[in-house]
Design a protein around this motif. Structure first.
Motif, PDB file in Angstrom:
ATOM      1  N   MET B 166       0.841  -1.205   0.000  1.00  0.00           N
ATOM      2  CA  MET B 166       0.000   0.000   0.000  1.00  0.00           C
ATOM      3  C   MET B 166       0.871   1.247   0.000  1.00  0.00           C
ATOM      4  O   MET B 166       0.604   2.210  -0.712  1.00  0.00           O
ATOM      5  CB  MET B 166      -0.865   0.029   1.258  1.00  0.00           C
ATOM      6  N   ARG B 167       1.918   1.229   0.815  1.00  0.00           N
ATOM      7  CA  ARG B 167       2.803   2.387   0.888  1.00  0.00           C
ATOM      8  C   ARG B 167       3.496   2.640  -0.450  1.00  0.00           C
ATOM      9  O   ARG B 167       3.629   3.772  -0.883  1.00  0.00           O
ATOM     10  CB  ARG B 167       3.885   2.155   1.943  1.00  0.00           C
ATOM     11  N   GLU B 168       3.962   1.575  -1.085  1.00  0.00           N
ATOM     12  CA  GLU B 168       4.643   1.734  -2.368  1.00  0.00           C
ATOM     13  C   GLU B 168       3.694   2.331  -3.392  1.00  0.00           C
ATOM     14  O   GLU B 168       4.069   3.204  -4.174  1.00  0.00           O
ATOM     15  CB  GLU B 168       5.175   0.377  -2.856  1.00  0.00           C
ATOM     16  N   TYR B 169       2.469   1.849  -3.375  1.00  0.00           N
ATOM     17  CA  TYR B 169       1.471   2.346  -4.314  1.00  0.00           C
ATOM     18  C   TYR B 169       1.206   3.833  -4.080  1.00  0.00           C
ATOM     19  O   TYR B 169       1.231   4.644  -5.008  1.00  0.00           O
ATOM     20  CB  TYR B 169       0.201   1.518  -4.129  1.00  0.00           C
ATOM     21  N   LEU B 170       0.976   4.191  -2.831  1.00  0.00           N
ATOM     22  CA  LEU B 170       0.616   5.582  -2.524  1.00  0.00           C
ATOM     23  C   LEU B 170       1.820   6.508  -2.690  1.00  0.00           C
ATOM     24  O   LEU B 170       1.733   7.559  -3.339  1.00  0.00           O
ATOM     25  CB  LEU B 170       0.083   5.679  -1.093  1.00  0.00           C
ATOM     26  N   CYS B 171       2.943   6.111  -2.094  1.00  0.00           N
ATOM     27  CA  CYS B 171       4.098   6.998  -1.997  1.00  0.00           C
ATOM     28  C   CYS B 171       4.877   7.011  -3.302  1.00  0.00           C
ATOM     29  O   CYS B 171       5.170   8.070  -3.868  1.00  0.00           O
ATOM     30  CB  CYS B 171       4.974   6.480  -0.854  1.00  0.00           C
TER      31      CYS B 171
END
Lengths: 553, 553
Positions: B166-171
C-alpha cells in the motif's frame, strides 16, 4: 556527506486528479499543450499576470486582455491571495526578454482560458511569504499556514521519502517484518516519565510507553527474528526545551547477529559507512561521548608542559589521582572575540597570571603541543581527568557558538557527520557516590567477551557491547547486545521534521491542548483533579463544582 | 477474489546474520552445501533426528551416531523443546523411501557437525503445537508463545507485506506524502469515547484522538494535497466485544479529485476493481447497508402474494404506510435444521397458522417468488419497509450462522468480497424521533449535485457523496466529498492482524494492563482516584492511603 533529494517528477503526482500537471513541472517541452492546474494564488502582477503555486513550485498565468474575455479577466482581478483555484489554459513560450531564469518555469507561461475558484481565502493577517519572519509562537498558532512555506513543504516530503527508503531497505531487501505494538500499556516500575491514561476500571491506568522495548523483545522470543517499526513513543519531560512529549523512532531488532552485522545493517539503512571512535578516544579528544566532529579544536593533554611548575592551583591539581592539564586552542580566538567574552562561558575563570608564571621553555612547549599560532586563544583546565575533559568539552562547544555569533563559520549546518561511538564502559561511577558503580546504559548490556574476566576484579575496565550513533554532536541512535541471547537492538530517533510539534512546554498552540475537561467526563474514568492549594482560581473552569475544593490538598 | 502470498525467498532473510540459510528454504539444490541454521527445537525423534524450526519452516537434522561424535550426540539428546539453537552441518539427500512429501524440506536433511545452544528453554506448561487448542485467555497471557504458531507467523508477515505494498502504491506511484499527526490532542467537543491523558498543568488534559480527521484537513489546507498515514486511533468503547481500544487505520486524503478518482485510487490500492451497489439496493436485497455478498438468501418482496389476505396481522401491516411483506428462503432449511431452531433467532415468532390460512394460489405465488424448493424454509416479515427489511437482514445472517453450526458451508472464509456501497441518503430519521432528520454520516458530506434542489423540499430523497467499502459484511472503509472544497477522505480500517491485542474488556492479559498507579505518581498529574462508594476493598492497592477514602463519593 549525504545528499537527499525529493523526487517529484518520477511519480504520478496528477493521477486520479482534476489537474493535468503540477505547476512546478511545466517547462518548454509542454509548449502548446492544454493544461489544467490546481493551486493557491501566490500574487497578482500588473493586472496582467497571476502567479499560481502548488507544492511543486510556481507558474505564471497570463490573464487574457481582449474585450471578449472581460468576464474572465475580472474574475482573475477579483482573486484574493491564497484562494484555492483551478486554471485551464495553454502553455506558451514567454516573449523574448521576459524569461525569468531564477524561476524553474521561467521559460513559459500559461494563457488562461478558464478559472474556477474552489475556495475563496479571506484576507490573511499576514502574507505567507512574510511568515518566516513572524514569531515562533504565531507560526505555531497558524501552523497550517506556516506549512505552506516551500521550506516546510520540502521538509515534510523529504521525511516521507527518507522513511519510505528505510522501509524498502528493511522490508523488501532484508526481510524485516513491520509489527505494530500497543501504546496503551502497563506502567514500567520506576517509569517516572510515563503519561498515565485512566481506564474505565476504577483506580486502574494504562501508560503510554517510552519505547516499545518490552514488546520488541517479546517479538524476538516469539520468533519474529527481524522486526522493525516506526514507533510512536511518549515521554513526559515536563518543560525541557527541544523535547517533544511524543516522538517517533525507527525501532529495529534482529536475532542471530553480531555487532558487525548490525553496523552494516544501519550503515546500509542510512546508505553510507560511518567512522568509529571508542568511548575513550571520544572523551580524550572531545571531552564528550557524542562528539561533533564537524570541527577541530580537539582537547590536548599538556600535562608535561607543566611538570615541575610552581603555579599553586596547577600543582594541587596534578597531585590528585588522575590529575592532568588539558587544553584547547581556538584558532584566531584573540582576534575574533572581544576581551571579556570568555566570561560569558560558565565555569571559566581567566587566569592570565598563570601563563606569565610559566618558564619560557614551558610556554614554548605548551604552544607547540596545542599547535597554537599567533592570535590563537588557549583554554586550559587542571584537575582529575574525569572532570577536566568534560569541562573542556563543553567549553569547546561554547567557543564554537561564540565564534559563529561573530560570523566565523565553524560548524557547517549542511553536512552530516555520522559517527559510531563504541567500547563504552559497562559501568560508570554513581553521580551521588562515585565509589559505587551503576550500569552505564541498561542492565541488559553484555560485556565485551575479552573483558568478562575482569567483571569482579576490575569492573571499571570492562567494556560493554553497546554503541551509540552520533550525528553532528547529537545522539541519534544506539544499540546493545544482550547478555543471554544474540538479540540486538538499534534505535534511531527522527524528530526534526514534525508537521504539528508541541511547544517546549508540551502545548499544542493551535488547538490548544492540553485543555480543561469537565468533571462529568472525568467521572467516567473515576478520577478527579487535585487542585494546587494556592492561586488556582484563574486556572479553574467556570463550571468546576466548588464543593470539591476542600477535599484535596 | 484476491490472493496474497508472503514472499520469503526473494528477500535477504539471512543478510547480516549468523545463519547462512533459513530452515524452510532448504531443498535438493542445496545438497552438499555447508549450512548454518538458527532456530527453535520443534521435537526430537527416535534419538536420531532433531526437527529445527524458524519462521520459514521446519528442517530435519540428523544427529551423528558414530562413537567419535558422542559428545555432540549427547548435546542434541539433552536439548529441551523450544530451546534456541544454532546448528552447522551439511545438506544431504534423504535415503530413498525416507522422503516426506508433506514437508517442503522433505527431500533433504542436514547432517549435524556442531550445535550451539543459544538459550535453553525450561519445560513449558504446554507444547506449542497444542497451543491453538488452549483457551483464548491462556493464549493471550502467553501471547509471545502463541505468536510462534505458523498461523500467527504468517499473519504478521502478511500484514507487514500488505501495508508495504500500500505504501509503495501511494508513496512511490502516486506521490502521496506520509505525514505523522499528533496523538496527544485536545478533546473534541462531545467526544465521549476519547481517552483523557492528564498533563502536568493542573486540571488540563490531552486526549487520544479517535481519528486524525482534524489534522488531515489542516494538511490539505496547508497544501499537502496528497496525504496518507497509517494512523493509530483510540476509542474507549468500554467492553464492546471485538473492539480494540487502540487500532490502526490507513488514512488517506487527496485534494482536487472527484468520486471516480478516489474509487480508482482505492481499487488500485487493493489491486482489484470492486462492484458497486446503491444503498437502496443493499437495503432492498440484504436488509443492511453492509451486505455480506458471499452467499445468497436475498430478501424478496412477496407483498403481492398476500393481496386480499384475511390473515389479521398481515392485513394490519399492509395498511400502514410503506407496509410490505418480505421473505427469505433458506435452502434445505427444514432438512438441515431441527424443529425449534428458529426459536433461537431473536425476534422470530413461528406462525405456521399463517401459511395454512393462505389460499392455494397465494401459496403457489409465494413459493414461486421466493424460488423455494421442497425442504426449503421460508421466513417472512410484515411491516413498514424500513423495519421489515433490516429485521429480515439480521435473520439472514443468523440463518447462515445456524447452518454453519450444522456443518453446512455458507460463507467461505477464504474469499474476499469487496463491495462499494454508494448513494447513501444524506439524512436519516432520528432514532428517538423519526419525524426529525439527522446527517446520515457527518455534517460535512456534500449532496449529489443532481439532488441538491431537493434539499429543502424533499430532504429524505437527497443522496450524499458518501460511500462505504464493505468486505464480507464488515465496513472496512469509507469516504466522502466535502461540500465547500474538493477534498476527499478515505478511511480503511485494518485490525485483523494485531500482534498484541487487548481483550474485549480492553485488558492486556499478558502484562497486565491497565493497572493500579501509586497516589504519589498521580500527584504529578494533579489527579486522584474517585473510588466507587461500595465494594471497593478488593479493588484497592494495599498501599492506598485510607484517609482519602471518605473524601469522594
Amino acid at each position: 556527506m549525504i545528499s537527499l533529494c525529493v523526487d517529484s517528477c518520477t511519480v504520478g503526482q496528477s493521477s486520479f486528479s482534476s489537474r493535468s500537471h503540477t505547476c512546478g513541472e511545466l517547462c518548454s517541452s509542454h509548449i502548446d499543450e492544454e493544461v489544467t492546474l490546481c493551486g493557491w494564488i501566490q500574487y497578482l502582477r500588473q493586472d496582467l499576470f497571476v502567479i499560481l503555486r502548488d507544492f511543486s513550485g510556481l507558474v505564471q498565468i497570463l490573464i487574457p486582455q481582449d474585450e471578449s474575455k472581460s468576464e474572465l479577466k475580472n474574475a482573475f482581478l477579483g482573486l484574493t491571495l491564497e484562494s484555492v483555484s483551478m486554471v485551464k489554459g495553454r502553455v506558451r513560450r514567454r516573449p523574448e526578454g521576459q524569461e525569468n531564469k531564477k524561476m524553474s518555469t521561467g521559460e513559459i507561461e500559461v494563457c488562461a482560458e478558464s478559472l474556477e475558484v474552489l475556495n475563496t481565502c479571506r484576507k490573511l493577517p499576514f502574507e505567507i511569504k512574510d511568515f518566516v519572519k513572524k514569531s515562533e509562537a504565531l507560526r505555531m498558532q497558524y501552523r497550517y499556514l506556516d506549512l505552506r512555506s516551500p521550506r516546510m513543504q520540502y521538509n515534510l516530503r523529504l521525511r516521507s521519502q527518507m522513511v519510505m527508503k528505510m522501509r524498502e531497505y528493511l522490508c523488501n531487501l532484508h526481510g524485516f517484518v513491520d509489527v505494530e505494538t500497543p501504546t496503551l500499556f502497563k506502567r514500567t516500575p520506576g517509569g517516572a516519565k510515563e503519561f498515565v491514561v485512566p481506564s474505565g476500571d476504577p483506580g486502574k491506568f494504562y501508560c503510554l510507553p517510552q519505547s516499545p522495548q518490552q514488546f520488541k523483545q517479546l517479538l524476538m522470543v516469539a520468533g519474529i527474528d527481524r522486526y522493525f517499526q516506526l514507533a510512536r513513543c511518549y515521554r513526559d519531560e515536563g518543560s525541557k526545551p527541544d523535547r517533544q512529549p511524543e516522538f517517533t523512532q525507527v525501532d529495529i531488532e534482529i536475532s542471530f547477529v553480531d555487532q558487525a552485522g548490525v553496523k552494516s545493517l544501519i550503515e546500509g539503512l542510512i546508505n553510507v559507512p560511518f567512522p568509529s571512535m571508542t568511548y575513550e578516544e571520544a572523551m580524550r579528544d572531545y571531552g564528550v561521548d557524542k562528539p561533533d566532529t564537524r570541527f577541530g579544536m580537539k582537547l590536548v593533554d599538556v600535562t608535561t608542559a607543566f611538570q615541575g611548575t610552581q603555579i599553586e592551583f596547577i600543582k594541587d591539581a596534578l597531585l590528585k589521582p588522575s590529575g592532568c592539564i588539558q587544553a584547547i586552542c581556538v584558532p584566531e580566538g584573540t582576534v575574533r572575540t572581544e576581551s571579556g567574552d570568555s566570561d560569558s562561558c560558565p565555569n571559566t575563570a581567566t587566569e592570565p597570571t598563570a601563563y606569565r608564571l610559566l618558564s619560557d621553555t614551558a610556554k614554548q612547549q605548551l604552544l607547540q603541543m596545542a599547535q597554537a599560532n599567533a592570535g590563537d586563544l588557549i583554554f586550559i583546565t587542571a584537575g582529575p581527568r574525569e572532570n577536566a575533559c568534560p569541562l573542556l568539552g563543553k567549553l569547546r562547544l561554547q567557543c564554537a557558538e561564540l565564534l559563529e555569533s561573530y560570523g566565523v563559520p565553524v560548524r557547517d549546518p549542511s553536512v552530516f557527520h555520522f559517527l559510531w561511538v563504541v567500547d563504552f564502559p559497562l559501568f560508570l561511577p554513581k553521580e551521588d557516590n562515585p565509589e559505587m558503580l551503576k550500569a552505564a546504559h541498561h542492565p541488559f548490556t553484555a560485556p565485551v567477551p575479552e573483558d568478562a574476566h575482569l567483571l569482579y576484579t576490575q569492573p571499571r575496565k570492562v567494556r560493554g557491547q553497546h554503541y551509540d550513533l552520533v550525528l553532528n554532536g547529537c545522539e541519534v541512535g544506539g544499540g546493545s547486545i544482550h547478555p543471554l541471547c544474540p538479540f540486538f537492538s538499534v534505535l534511531l530517533v527522527i524528530r526534526d521534521v514534525i508537521a504539528f510539534p508541541k511547544s517546549f512546554r508540551g502545548h499544542d498552540l493551535m488547538s490548544p491542548a492540553p485543555d480543561f475537561v469537565s468533571e462529568e467526563d472525568l467521572k467516567l474514568y473515576h478520577i478527579s483533579v487535585v487542585w494546587p492549594s494556592a492561586d488556582i482560581e484563574g486556572h479553574r473552569p467556570v463550571s468546576w463544582p466548588p464543593c470539591c475544593e476542600h477535599s484535596f490538598v
